[in-house]
Design a protein around this motif. Structure first.
Motif, PDB file in Angstrom:
ATOM      1  N   ARG A  73     -24.934  55.724   4.364  1.00 52.95           N
ATOM      2  CA  ARG A  73     -24.271  54.847   3.868  1.00 52.95           C
ATOM      3  C   ARG A  73     -23.591  55.450   2.252  1.00 52.95           C
ATOM      4  NH1 ARG A  73     -24.764  49.157   4.924  1.00 52.95           N
ATOM      5  NH2 ARG A  73     -26.511  49.663   5.883  1.00 52.95           N
ATOM      6  N   ALA A  74     -22.287  55.264   2.172  1.00 49.46           N
ATOM      7  CA  ALA A  74     -21.655  55.584   1.058  1.00 49.46           C
ATOM      8  C   ALA A  74     -22.006  54.686  -0.090  1.00 49.46           C
ATOM      9  CB  ALA A  74     -20.003  55.959   1.154  1.00 49.46           C
ATOM     10  N   LYS A  75     -21.875  55.417  -1.487  1.00 51.38           N
ATOM     11  CA  LYS A  75     -22.224  54.480  -2.462  1.00 51.38           C
ATOM     12  C   LYS A  75     -21.449  53.109  -2.863  1.00 51.38           C
ATOM     13  CE  LYS A  75     -24.575  58.215  -4.899  1.00 51.38           C
ATOM     14  NZ  LYS A  75     -25.800  57.611  -5.051  1.00 51.38           N
ATOM     15  N   ASP A  76     -20.144  53.085  -2.286  1.00 51.77           N
ATOM     16  CA  ASP A  76     -19.151  52.018  -2.346  1.00 51.77           C
ATOM     17  C   ASP A  76     -19.685  51.004  -1.743  1.00 51.77           C
ATOM     18  OD1 ASP A  76     -18.523  52.819   0.283  1.00 51.77           O
ATOM     19  OD2 ASP A  76     -16.550  53.795  -0.135  1.00 51.77           O
ATOM     20  N   GLY A  77     -20.592  51.031  -0.801  1.00 49.30           N
ATOM     21  CA  GLY A  77     -21.058  49.766   0.020  1.00 49.30           C
ATOM     22  C   GLY A  77     -20.144  49.492   1.311  1.00 49.30           C
ATOM     23  N   VAL A  78     -18.987  50.073   1.315  1.00 51.00           N
ATOM     24  CA  VAL A  78     -18.268  49.517   2.387  1.00 51.00           C
ATOM     25  C   VAL A  78     -18.080  50.738   3.296  1.00 51.00           C
ATOM     26  CG1 VAL A  78     -17.019  47.688   1.100  1.00 51.00           C
ATOM     27  CG2 VAL A  78     -16.151  50.233   0.927  1.00 51.00           C
ATOM     28  N   SER A  79     -18.402  51.808   3.250  1.00 47.92           N
ATOM     29  CA  SER A  79     -18.100  52.688   4.374  1.00 47.92           C
ATOM     30  C   SER A  79     -19.255  53.885   4.548  1.00 47.92           C
ATOM     31  CB  SER A  79     -17.097  53.716   3.644  1.00 47.92           C
ATOM     32  OG  SER A  79     -17.537  54.377   2.428  1.00 47.92           O
ATOM     33  N   VAL A  80     -19.201  54.506   5.646  1.00 46.59           N
ATOM     34  CA  VAL A  80     -20.392  55.367   5.855  1.00 46.59           C
ATOM     35  C   VAL A  80     -19.512  56.856   6.320  1.00 46.59           C
ATOM     36  CG1 VAL A  80     -21.926  53.480   6.827  1.00 46.59           C
ATOM     37  CG2 VAL A  80     -20.201  54.436   8.387  1.00 46.59           C
ATOM     38  N   THR A  81     -20.718  57.673   6.533  1.00 47.90           N
ATOM     39  CA  THR A  81     -20.283  58.824   7.190  1.00 47.90           C
ATOM     40  C   THR A  81     -21.334  59.552   8.180  1.00 47.90           C
ATOM     41  OG1 THR A  81     -21.645  60.244   5.462  1.00 47.90           O
ATOM     42  CG2 THR A  81     -19.139  59.782   4.865  1.00 47.90           C
TER      43      THR A  81
END
Length: 427
Positions: free
Chosen positions: A253-261
């Protein structure tokens, strides 16, 4: 007592073990389910072969007719591939049968459509065996951690590549030699492409990311890089750093909370990390969640009996649901997070360069890294007779910044080649 009829699609290594366990443990399965299981038919590719333990009258080459039968309660699909597996599963749903599958490729490509079809039909779709065989992983993520927030899934999910890399590390063998041994021992297929190029692991990563982050992720969303370019020099360099090379599936989970990789690639992993000690053809997955903290799942990730164990576990759950007139958890994709490209991934890098052994070369290389915003952690240089090997380990940077740095390095007169680039994970 009610009897539940089961159709088995595929009678290879896994299918044979499924049928064997259903027969040898029939009484135990009946006691656990509350109903007798009856193997009503087995679809095979070729007729005329005797399958030990399976009566000939149950064998059929017409899988489509088998799944259309209105007396079938559950269909087990272990034939693999996209078609005809997808059409057979959809037909099973249309006829009111729940499905247990081990088909990672199909789920990673078209899982959303399959879940939707199962939901419309009011039946179950279970697939514990699709990822890491006997290791309980899908159900813990779908159910046990349903009330938690999963932030990262890091795992070794392909036994063939882990065997090859482990053999290279423990014996000093080259890639080709280690692959030859894996093939001789039955760990690698005659055509090992799906394993060594990372396709198998990428499909599993897509499934895990989708469950962990409640977001639809397909295999096409997963960055994929295999192990065919890993050299003995890479293994030795990792060892010098106190690391080991593993093919990792990483979903975070990315730190922005709205995306993943989601990505699959070889990486250097510190020996202190729990995954570093996973040897041979074994699998292990490391899960990090807000409340649960760090969890590790370990065990045999392939093979007939281990995969059949996962299939039978799903079969028991699906049959219990049938008797209760209910269904288990379906797709959870409410979060609809964005899947970021590999360029946005932030990690550390190990870059090996072949350079001229001249004064000022190191300064030129360091300048290129600085110009692209990639901070250097350590540098190691060895040289002989005008040639030198320069190993640079960076601090954390984006993949895009590292790619731009490498492109610029290749344009330098005194850089004769970029020998290898490997990510450093798990720190």
């Amino acid at each position: 007592m009610r009897t539940l009829k089961v159709a088995l699609l595929g009678c290879g290594v896994v299918g044979t073990d499924v049928a064997r366990i259903m027969t040898t443990q029939a009484d135990d399965l009946e006691a656990r389910i509350g109903a007798r299981l009856e193997l009503a038919g087995v679809a095979v590719r070729r007729a005329g072969r005797t399958r030990p333990g399976i009566p000939d009258h149950l064998l059929t080459t017409d899988a489509a007719e088998l799944v259309k039968r209105d007396d079938i309660d559950v269909v087990i699909e272990v034939i693999g591939g996209i078609e005809p597996a997808r059409s057979l599963i959809l037909t099973a749903f249309d006829n009111g049968a729940s499905v247990v599958t081990a088909n990672k490729a199909l789920l990673a490509a078209d899982g959303a459509a399959l879940h939707a079809a199962a939901s419309r039909a009011g039946v179950d779709l279970y697939y514990e065996a699709a990822v890491a065989a006997a290791i309980p992983l899908v159900r813990p993520l779908r159910e046990s951690l349903a009330g938690d927030k999963v932030n990262r899934v890091l795992g070794i999910v392909n036994g063939t590549t882990n065997f090859i890399l482990d053999k290279m590390d423990s014996t000093g063998a080259g890639y080709s030699e280690a692959l030859e041994e894996a093939t001789a021992l039955g760990y690698a297929e005659a055509d090992p492409t799906a394993d060594v190029e990372g396709f198998d692991a990428a499909a599993k990563a897509a499934i895990l990311a989708g469950i962990a982050f409640h977001t639809r992720v397909t295999a096409a969303d997963v960055f994929r890089e295999g192990i065919t370019e890993v050299t003995a020099a890479d293994i030795a360099s990792a060892r010098a750093m106190g690391c080991v090379v593993k093919l990792l599936a990483i979903c975070e989970r990315a730190k922005d909370g709205v995306s993943v990789t989601a990505r699959v690639h070889p990486a250097m992993l510190p020996l202190a990390h729990p995954l570093a000690s996973v040897r041979g053809a074994y699998n292990a997955v490391f899960v990090e969640a807000d409340a649960a903290g760090q969890l590790m799942f370990y065990g045999p990730g392939a093979g007939g009996a281990p995969t059949a164990s996962a299939v039978l576990g799903d079969l028991v759950a699906v049959c219990r649901n049938k008797l209760a007139g209910s269904t288990g958890p379906g797709e959870s994709a409410y979060a609809q997070l964005t899947v970021n490209p590999m360029d946005d991934v932030v990690t550390r890098y190990h870059v090996s360069l072949d350079v001229a052994d001249k004064a000022g070369v190191l300064a030129q290389v360091a300048t290129v890294f600085a110009e692209h915003g990639v901070s250097i952690d350590t540098v190691r240089q060895t040289g002989r007779e005008g040639d030198a090997s320069l190993v640079v380990v960076t601090h954390r940077a984006t993949d895009a910044a590292l790619s731009a740095t490498v492109a610029a390095l290749r344009s330098l007169d005194h850089v004769r080649g970029v020998a290898s680039i490997m990510r450093v994970e798990g720190e």
